[in-house]
Enzyme design. Structure first.
Site, PDB file in Angstrom:
ATOM      1  N   GLU A 133      45.998  74.019  36.490  1.00 20.82           N
ATOM      2  CA  GLU A 133      47.082  75.012  36.410  1.00 20.82           C
ATOM      3  C   GLU A 133      47.294  75.718  37.751  1.00 20.82           C
ATOM      4  OE1 GLU A 133      46.419  78.511  33.896  1.00 20.82           O
ATOM      5  OE2 GLU A 133      44.273  78.134  33.999  1.00 20.82           O
ATOM      6  N   CYS A 178      36.909  44.429  43.179  1.00 21.98           N
ATOM      7  CA  CYS A 178      37.034  45.648  42.369  1.00 21.98           C
ATOM      8  C   CYS A 178      36.125  45.607  41.147  1.00 21.98           C
ATOM      9  CB  CYS A 178      38.499  45.819  41.955  1.00 21.98           C
ATOM     10  SG  CYS A 178      38.771  47.238  40.920  1.00 21.98           S
ATOM     11  N   HIS A 186      46.192  76.332  30.228  1.00 27.53           N
ATOM     12  CA  HIS A 186      45.138  77.305  30.478  1.00 27.53           C
ATOM     13  C   HIS A 186      44.011  77.148  29.467  1.00 27.53           C
ATOM     14  CE1 HIS A 186      43.539  80.999  32.098  1.00 27.53           C
ATOM     15  NE2 HIS A 186      43.344  81.422  30.861  1.00 27.53           N
ATOM     16  N   TYR A 196      35.689  56.230  52.852  1.00 30.50           N
ATOM     17  CA  TYR A 196      35.453  56.724  51.492  1.00 30.50           C
ATOM     18  C   TYR A 196      34.254  56.069  50.830  1.00 30.50           C
ATOM     19  CZ  TYR A 196      37.706  52.665  49.191  1.00 30.50           C
ATOM     20  OH  TYR A 196      38.015  51.418  48.721  1.00 30.50           O
ATOM     21  N   LYS A 236      31.086  50.873  41.043  1.00 33.34           N
ATOM     22  CA  LYS A 236      30.891  52.113  41.793  1.00 33.34           C
ATOM     23  C   LYS A 236      31.095  53.328  40.894  1.00 33.34           C
ATOM     24  CE  LYS A 236      34.317  53.962  43.744  1.00 33.34           C
ATOM     25  NZ  LYS A 236      35.542  53.945  44.548  1.00 33.34           N
ATOM     26  N   CYS A 249      35.355  49.044  42.845  1.00 31.59           N
ATOM     27  CA  CYS A 249      35.754  50.221  42.058  1.00 31.59           C
ATOM     28  C   CYS A 249      34.965  50.417  40.759  1.00 31.59           C
ATOM     29  CB  CYS A 249      37.238  50.144  41.675  1.00 31.59           C
ATOM     30  SG  CYS A 249      38.263  49.060  42.657  1.00 31.59           S
ATOM     31  N   GLU A 309      31.130  58.088  49.095  1.00 33.21           N
ATOM     32  CA  GLU A 309      30.839  57.886  47.676  1.00 33.21           C
ATOM     33  C   GLU A 309      29.388  57.456  47.464  1.00 33.21           C
ATOM     34  OE1 GLU A 309      35.291  56.653  46.102  1.00 33.21           O
ATOM     35  OE2 GLU A 309      33.972  55.052  46.752  1.00 33.21           O
TER      36      GLU A 309
HETATM   37  C1  LIG Z   1      32.568  49.474  47.331  1.00 30.83           C
HETATM   38  C2  LIG Z   1      34.059  49.423  47.091  1.00 30.83           C
HETATM   39  C3  LIG Z   1      34.644  50.382  46.315  1.00 30.83           C
HETATM   40  C4  LIG Z   1      36.011  50.350  46.077  1.00 30.83           C
HETATM   41  N1  LIG Z   1      36.561  51.332  45.294  1.00 30.83           N
HETATM   42  C5  LIG Z   1      37.892  51.322  45.049  1.00 30.83           C
HETATM   43  C6  LIG Z   1      38.461  52.309  44.206  1.00 30.83           C
HETATM   44  O1  LIG Z   1      37.784  53.206  43.721  1.00 30.83           O
HETATM   45  N2  LIG Z   1      39.787  52.250  43.956  1.00 30.83           N
HETATM   46  C7  LIG Z   1      40.574  51.261  44.491  1.00 30.83           C
HETATM   47  O2  LIG Z   1      41.765  51.237  44.222  1.00 30.83           O
HETATM   48  N3  LIG Z   1      40.055  50.310  45.303  1.00 30.83           N
HETATM   49  C8  LIG Z   1      38.727  50.325  45.584  1.00 30.83           C
HETATM   50  N4  LIG Z   1      38.188  49.344  46.383  1.00 30.83           N
HETATM   51  C9  LIG Z   1      39.099  48.371  47.027  1.00 30.83           C
HETATM   52  C10 LIG Z   1      39.461  47.235  46.061  1.00 30.83           C
HETATM   53  O3  LIG Z   1      38.285  46.664  45.552  1.00 30.83           O
HETATM   54  C11 LIG Z   1      40.280  46.198  46.804  1.00 30.83           C
HETATM   55  O4  LIG Z   1      41.398  46.829  47.396  1.00 30.83           O
HETATM   56  C12 LIG Z   1      40.793  45.097  45.871  1.00 30.83           C
HETATM   57  O5  LIG Z   1      39.722  44.451  45.236  1.00 30.83           O
HETATM   58  C13 LIG Z   1      41.611  44.091  46.689  1.00 30.83           C
HETATM   59  O6  LIG Z   1      42.012  43.030  45.861  1.00 30.83           O
HETATM   60  P1  LIG Z   1      42.296  41.596  46.483  1.00 30.83           P
HETATM   61  O7  LIG Z   1      42.883  40.793  45.369  1.00 30.83           O
HETATM   62  O8  LIG Z   1      43.042  41.702  47.740  1.00 30.83           O
HETATM   63  O9  LIG Z   1      40.872  41.002  46.901  1.00 30.83           O
HETATM   64  P2  LIG Z   1      39.503  40.865  46.126  1.00 30.83           P
HETATM   65  O10 LIG Z   1      39.452  41.703  44.911  1.00 30.83           O
HETATM   66  O11 LIG Z   1      38.453  41.053  47.153  1.00 30.83           O
HETATM   67  O12 LIG Z   1      39.498  39.360  45.627  1.00 30.83           O
HETATM   68  C14 LIG Z   1      39.439  38.273  46.513  1.00 30.83           C
HETATM   69  C15 LIG Z   1      38.738  37.130  45.816  1.00 30.83           C
HETATM   70  O13 LIG Z   1      38.949  35.934  46.565  1.00 30.83           O
HETATM   71  C16 LIG Z   1      37.776  35.148  46.479  1.00 30.83           C
HETATM   72  N5  LIG Z   1      37.812  34.186  47.596  1.00 30.83           N
HETATM   73  C17 LIG Z   1      37.752  34.458  48.919  1.00 30.83           C
HETATM   74  N6  LIG Z   1      37.896  33.312  49.638  1.00 30.83           N
HETATM   75  C18 LIG Z   1      38.052  32.306  48.738  1.00 30.83           C
HETATM   76  C19 LIG Z   1      38.262  30.898  48.850  1.00 30.83           C
HETATM   77  N7  LIG Z   1      38.396  30.293  50.047  1.00 30.83           N
HETATM   78  N8  LIG Z   1      38.332  30.143  47.718  1.00 30.83           N
HETATM   79  C20 LIG Z   1      38.251  30.741  46.482  1.00 30.83           C
HETATM   80  N9  LIG Z   1      38.079  32.080  46.326  1.00 30.83           N
HETATM   81  C21 LIG Z   1      37.984  32.849  47.431  1.00 30.83           C
HETATM   82  C22 LIG Z   1      36.653  36.171  46.577  1.00 30.83           C
HETATM   83  O14 LIG Z   1      35.439  35.648  46.046  1.00 30.83           O
HETATM   84  C23 LIG Z   1      37.226  37.313  45.725  1.00 30.83           C
HETATM   85  O15 LIG Z   1      36.809  37.222  44.374  1.00 30.83           O
HETATM   86  C24 LIG Z   1      36.818  49.334  46.637  1.00 30.83           C
HETATM   87  C25 LIG Z   1      36.220  48.338  47.437  1.00 30.83           C
HETATM   88  C26 LIG Z   1      34.863  48.390  47.669  1.00 30.83           C
HETATM   89  C27 LIG Z   1      34.229  47.325  48.537  1.00 30.83           C
END
Ligand SMILES: Cc1cc2nc3c(=O)[nH]c(=O)nc-3n(C[C@H](O)[C@H](O)[C@H](O)COP(=O)(O)OP(=O)(O)OC[C@H]3O[C@@H](n4cnc5c(N)ncnc54)[C@H](O)[C@@H]3O)c2cc1C
Length: 455
Positions: free
Chosen positions: A446, A47, A441, A181, A55, A52, A185
Site C-alpha cells: 500500500e 531454468c 491495508h 544477481y 534456486k 530459477c 542470491e
Molecule cells: C543460477 C541461475 C538462476 C537464474 N534465476 C533466474 C530467475 O530467477 N528468473 C529468471 O527469469 N531467469 C533466471 N535465470 C536465467 C534463466 O535460467 C535463463 O534466462 C533461461 O533458462 C534461458 O533460456 P534459454 O532457452 O535461452 O536457454 P537454457 O534454458 O539454458 O536452455 C538451453 C538448452 O540447450 C541445451 N543445449 C545446448 N547446446 C546444445 C546442443 N548442441 N544440442 C542439444 N542441446 C543443447 C542445453 O543443455 C540447455 O538445456 C537464472 C539462471 C541461472 C544460471
C-alpha cells in the site's frame, strides 16, 4: 503456413530444450508445423534444472532460519532446529525430475519429436544428432549459456551454479565471487542455511544497473545479516590445503580460508560443438549469436533466441521470444516484434529486490526532469522481533508528464508486488493514478499508493 516445405524432414529443428526452445517448439507445432527438438543435458534447460526453479527452492529453505528466530516474538518457542542439506537436495532433485518428465510429456503431446543428444549443424538446412541426419526448413539455436570462471591458478577448485545445486554437503565456509544477481542470491542462500559466507566483488558495489538507492539499501541489509561483503577485491589464486580446505589469495595479498569458492562471474553463450563454422551465422563482440529484431541470423534459414543472443537473460523473455518466433515463421499475420520495454525483474536476495522501468540514474541521463518518491520503513511483521531489517520503496516520476517511469523495491515479496505494478507501468500509469488507487491495508504494497511527498 510460413516456411513449411515438403522436401525437408521437418519445418523447424530446435536445438536446446530450455525455456525458449521448448516454447518455440510447442507453439510452432500448435500452429501446424512439423517440429523436432534436440536436448543434450536436461529437459527444461537451465531454468528448471540449474537456475530459477531449484534456486527459489533453496531460497525458501534458507529463509526458515530467520522465521524460527522471529517466532519467539509471536509467542512461539522453537525448541531446537537442525538443517540437513542432503535432504533438501534429494527433495529438490525429486521435484526437478518430476518437472523434467512434465516437459517430456508437454513436448510429446504437442506432437514435437524429441531427440536426446548433442545436435550439430552440418549446413544451413541439416542437423546431425545421434548419428542421424535431419533436414529442416528452419533451424532454431536456443542453446542458452554456461557459467564462466576466470583463468586464475586453482580455478578448477572452485564451483559455479551448475555444481552448487548438487554439493554433497553444505560447506561450512563459502566465498561467493561476483556482483550480479546470482552471486547475491547464493550468498543469501548459503548464509541463511548456516554457512559462514563472504561475498567478494571487484567493483565498488554489487548489482550494477539497478537503482543506486536499491543497491545501497541492499548492501546495508545484507551486512546486517552477517554476510562479509568485500568490495574492490578479487581472488588472484586458489590453493588446496593439507586438510582439504581452500585458501583464496586476494590480489591485495590477504588470504581467506574456505571450504568452497563459488564463482558467479557471468555466463557465456553455449556454442560448443554446434557447427556454426558450417553456416554464415555471425557473433556479436560479446560472443553472442547476432540476430536482428526478428531473431534472424545472417543465415536466412537459421534463427536464434534466449540467452544465446545475450539480450535480456531471463526465462519469461526467452518464453516470449519463443512465441514470437513461432508466430513469425508459422502465423506471420499474428506476428509483432517483441517489445523489450518495461521488463520487470526480481533478485531473490534477502530481502528480495524487484524493479520495473527506469532507475533514477537512467531517467536523469535520458534528460528527464524527475520527482522521486522514496519510503523506508520497518515491516509490520518485524515489529514484534529483534530484526531491524527495513523495506525500501521508490518511484521515479517524470516531473513534466507525471508518468511513473520506474518502480523499485527492496523487501519481502518484492517480486510478487512489482509484478502487479509492472502492469500499471505498461499501461502508462501516472503518479496521479497511483495516488487515486486505494491501498490494501495493512500491507507493505500500500506504500506504493500512499507516498505523497517527493524527496
Ligand atoms: C543460477 C541461475 C538462476 C537464474 N534465476 C533466474 C530467475 O530467477 N528468473 C529468471 O527469469 N531467469 C533466471 N535465470 C536465467 C534463466 O535460467 C535463463 O534466462 C533461461 O533458462 C534461458 O533460456 P534459454 O532457452 O535461452 O536457454 P537454457 O534454458 O539454458 O536452455 C538451453 C538448452 O540447450 C541445451 N543445449 C545446448 N547446446 C546444445 C546442443 N548442441 N544440442 C542439444 N542441446 C543443447 C542445453 O543443455 C540447455 O538445456 C537464472 C539462471 C541461472 C544460471
Amino acid at each position: 503456413m510460413g516456411n513449411a516445405s515438403a522436401p525437408f524432414d521437418v519445418d523447424l529443428f530446435v536445438i536446446g530444450a530450455g525455456s525458449g526452445g521448448v516454447r518455440a517448439a510447442r507453439f510452432s507445432a500448435g500452429l501446424g508445423a512439423r517440429v523436432a527438438i534436440a536436448e543434450s543435458r536436461y529437459l527444461g534447460g537451465t531454468c528448471v534444472n540449474v537456475g530459477c526453479v531449484p534456486k527459489k527452492l533453496l531460497v525458501h529453505s534458507s529463509h526458515f532460519h530467520e522465521d524460527f528466530s522471529h517466532a519467539s516474538g509471536f509467542g512461539w518457542t522453537v525448541e531446537s532446529t537442525h538443517f540437513d542439506w542432503p535432504t533438501l537436495i534429494a527433495n529438490k532433485n525429486r521435484e526437478i525430475h518430476r518437472l523434467n518428465e512434465i516437459y517430456r510429456k508437454l513436448l510429446l503431446n504437442s506432437g514435437v519429436t524429441l531427440h536426446e543428444g548433442h545436435a550439430r549443424i552440418l549446413d544451413p538446412h541439416n542437423v546431425e544428432i545421434n548419428g542421424q541426419r535431419i533436414s529442416a526448413a528452419n533451424i532454431l539455436i536456443a542453446t542458452g549459456g554456461w557459467p564462466q570462471k576466470p583463468e586464475i591458478p586453482g580455478a578448477e577448485l572452485a564451483i559455479t551454479s551448475n555444481e552448487a545445486f548438487f554439493l554433497p554437503q553444505l560447506p561450512r565456509r563459502v566465498i561467493v565471487v561476483g556482483g550480479g544477481y546470482i552471486s547475491v542470491e547464493f550468498a543469501g542462500i548459503f548464509n541463511g542455511l548456516g554457512a559462514q559466507t563472504t561475498q567478494i566483488y571487484r567493483g565498488d558495489l554489487f548489482l550494477r544497473g539497478f537503482d543506486q538507492s536499491i543497491r545501497e539499501h541492499l548492501r546495508d541489509q545484507v551486512r546486517g545479516k552477517n554476510i562479509d561483503l568485500q568490495f574492490n577485491a578479487d581472488i588472484a589464486r586458489i590453493d588446496r590445503q593439507a586438510d582439504g580446505s581452500l585458501a583464496a589469495t586476494l590480489q591485495d595479498g590477504r588470504v581467506l580460508h574456505a571450504d568452497c569458492v563459488f564463482y558467479a562471474t557471468g555466463r557465456r553463450p553455449m556454442l560448443d560443438g554446434l557447427g556454426l563454422e558450417n553456416t554464415a551465422v555471425t557473433l556479436t563482440d560479446a560472443g553472442s549469436i547476432k540476430v536482428d529484431e526478428n531473431f534472424r541470423t545472417q543465415e536466412p534459414s537459421i534463427h536464434a533466441l534466449g540467452d544465446v543472443i545475450g539480450r535480456v537473460q531471463l526465462t519469461p523473455v526467452a518464453l516470449a521470444e519463443g512465441m514470437a518466433l513461432a508466430r513469425r515463421l508459422f502465423s506471420p499475420e499474428e506476428y509483432r516484434p517483441l517489445n523489450y520495454k518495461l521488463i520487470p525483474t526480481a533478485v531473490f536476495s534477502q530481502p528480495n529486490i524487484a524493479t520495473v522501468g527506469w532507475t533514477e540514474q537512467e531517467a536523469r541521463a535520458a534528460g528527464h526532469k524527475l520527482k522521486i518518491y522514496e519510503s523506508s520503513f520497518r515491516p509490520l511483521k518485524l515489529t514484534l522481533t529483534e530484526d531491524t531489517q527495513k523495506t525500501l520503496m521508490k518511484l521515479v516520476v517524470d516531473a513534466d508528464t507525471d508518468q511513473v517511469l520506474g518502480c523499485h523495491m527492496v523487501g519481502d515479496d518484492a517480486g510478487e508486488i512489482i509484478q502487479g505494478i509492472a502492469i500499471a507501468l505498461k499501461a502508462g500509469a501516472t503518479k496521479r493514478v497511483f495516488d487515486e488507487t486505494i491501498g490494501i491495508h495493512p500491507t507493505a504494497a500500500e506504500e506504493f499508493v500512499t507516498m505523497r511527498t517527493a524527496v
